[in-house]
Design an enzyme around this catalytic site. Structure first.
Site, PDB file in Angstrom:
ATOM      1  N   ARG A 155       0.807  -1.231   0.000  1.00 29.93           N
ATOM      2  CA  ARG A 155       0.000   0.000   0.000  1.00 29.93           C
ATOM      3  C   ARG A 155       0.834   1.273   0.000  1.00 29.93           C
ATOM      4  O   ARG A 155       0.370   2.311  -0.438  1.00 29.93           O
ATOM      5  CB  ARG A 155      -0.973  -0.028   1.200  1.00 29.93           C
ATOM      6  CG  ARG A 155      -2.132  -0.986   0.963  1.00 29.93           C
ATOM      7  CD  ARG A 155      -3.033  -1.114   2.153  1.00 29.93           C
ATOM      8  NE  ARG A 155      -2.374  -1.802   3.264  1.00 29.93           N
ATOM      9  CZ  ARG A 155      -2.892  -1.930   4.480  1.00 29.93           C
ATOM     10  NH1 ARG A 155      -4.060  -1.397   4.746  1.00 29.93           N
ATOM     11  NH2 ARG A 155      -2.246  -2.575   5.427  1.00 29.93           N
ATOM     12  N   GLN A 156       2.060   1.217   0.506  1.00 30.31           N
ATOM     13  CA  GLN A 156       2.932   2.412   0.443  1.00 30.31           C
ATOM     14  C   GLN A 156       3.676   2.323  -0.891  1.00 30.31           C
ATOM     15  O   GLN A 156       4.809   1.851  -0.977  1.00 30.31           O
ATOM     16  CB  GLN A 156       3.906   2.430   1.629  1.00 30.31           C
ATOM     17  CG  GLN A 156       4.878   3.611   1.633  1.00 30.31           C
ATOM     18  CD  GLN A 156       4.288   4.900   2.193  1.00 30.31           C
ATOM     19  OE1 GLN A 156       3.350   4.879   2.964  1.00 30.31           O
ATOM     20  NE2 GLN A 156       4.847   6.037   1.808  1.00 30.31           N
ATOM     21  N   LYS A 194     -13.992   7.186  -1.176  1.00 27.69           N
ATOM     22  CA  LYS A 194     -13.390   7.250   0.166  1.00 27.69           C
ATOM     23  C   LYS A 194     -12.281   8.296   0.177  1.00 27.69           C
ATOM     24  O   LYS A 194     -11.480   8.349  -0.751  1.00 27.69           O
ATOM     25  CB  LYS A 194     -12.821   5.870   0.498  1.00 27.69           C
ATOM     26  CG  LYS A 194     -12.004   5.782   1.775  1.00 27.69           C
ATOM     27  CD  LYS A 194     -11.577   4.353   2.077  1.00 27.69           C
ATOM     28  CE  LYS A 194     -10.233   4.001   1.505  1.00 27.69           C
ATOM     29  NZ  LYS A 194      -9.791   2.646   1.804  1.00 27.69           N
TER      30      LYS A 194
END
Ligand code: R5P
Length: 291
Positions: free
Chosen positions: A93-94, A190
């Site tokens: 995710r990073q 989101k």
């Protein structure tokens, strides 16, 4: 696949994969020494074997060193090839340097793994700004997807479902899940406020008001995304959703929060968790045998 060696905590899935693939199976012995360092022992002869090391990377910082020792030991002891099967692949995710000086850990971690093994097989890696694993790995890296299995579970278990992805990234899973479930789908939007907090907004969902919402996502970590999305849906007048995720990382109070906000919470067994209801052993075994 010739010999499957499972790192600690991967035994149930490991035995099922080996059974599907007709491979030999053994558990790698790993434990901490009293000072916290790691003891690792391969339980069987690996000379001239094609070795698959199974290690889901849900707690990567704690697991990585033992995995590295196991892979290096297999190499030293003459394994012909070493492939990592990581049902959950951490650190994806990073994937960009959001602030000056930050580690792009998706790249760093993939490069560390590339130095240890000859190939990687995983399930639904979090590919967002990175479009393919080949962008970060320098060894062959292949992904299979549990989305069709999630859709089949929903088709068997939920009456009149509408599939809901909690954010735009989730459309890649939601659309495939919906096709397999033979159901419509929509995605919410989101905005992440910080590591734990998100804000979820919904488009006009009124035409599906009679349907049972089924929230699908790749990862439940803090549970914030699923919980906010579930509360948004109930606030709009839907019944509590069913939640189906691939990887139940479920840190801290996540499971309790998700169960309180949803009607049911199920996951694939890429990470051992009480919510596991969708088996991926045959998916992994088939992919492992094909390459
Ligand atoms: C991120 O975009 C992922 O697809 C998940 O939505 C996210 O990782 C879930 O994290 P959390 O459960 O902490 O909200």
């Amino acid at each position: 696949m010739s010999l499957l060696l499972a790192m600690p905590g991967n035994g149930a899935l490991g035995r099922a994969i080996a059974q599907h693939a007709g491979a030999d199976y053994a558990d790698v012995e790993a434990r901490p020494f009293p000072d916290g360092e790691s003891y690792v022992r391969l339980p069987t002869d690996v000379k001239d074997r094609d070795v698959d090391l199974l290690c889901t990377l849900a707690r990567p910082d704690a697991q990585f060193l033992s995995l590295a020792f196991a892979a290096q030991t297999a190499r030293q002891l003459g394994a012909r090839s070493i492939r990592l099967i990581a049902p959950y692949l951490a650190y994806m995710r990073q994937d960009v340097r959001f602030h000056p000086g930050e580690a792009v850990s998706a790249q760093c971690f993939a490069q560390l793994l590339s130095q240890l093994v000859d190939a990687v097989l995983t399930v639904d890696p979090h590919l967002h700004r990175i479009s393919s694993l080949t962008e970060v790995f320098s060894v062959p890296a292949r992904a299979v997807s549990a989305a069709p299995l999630m859709g089949e579970w929903i088709k068997r278990s939920v009456l009149n479902p509408v599939i809901i992805g909690p954010d735009r990234e989730s459309e890649q899973w939601a659309s495939v899940v919906a096709r397999a479930a033979e159901a419509p789908y929509a995605v919410l939007s989101k905005t992440r406020r910080d590591d734990r907090g998100v804000l979820v907004e919904a488009p006009d969902l009124s035409r599906w008001m009679g349907c049972k919402p089924v929230l699908v996502d790749d990862i439940a970590s803090t549970g914030g995304t699923v919980v906010e999305a579930a509360e948004k849906l109930t606030g709009l007048g839907f019944s509590k959703p069913v939640c189906v995720v691939v990887h139940a990382l479920c840190n801290g109070e996540a499971e309790t929060r998700i169960r309180a906000a949803t009607d049911a919470f199920v996951s694939a067994d890429t990470i051992p968790h009480p919510s596991n209801a969708i088996g991926v052993a045959h998916l992994i075994a088939d992919a492992a045998m094909a390459t």
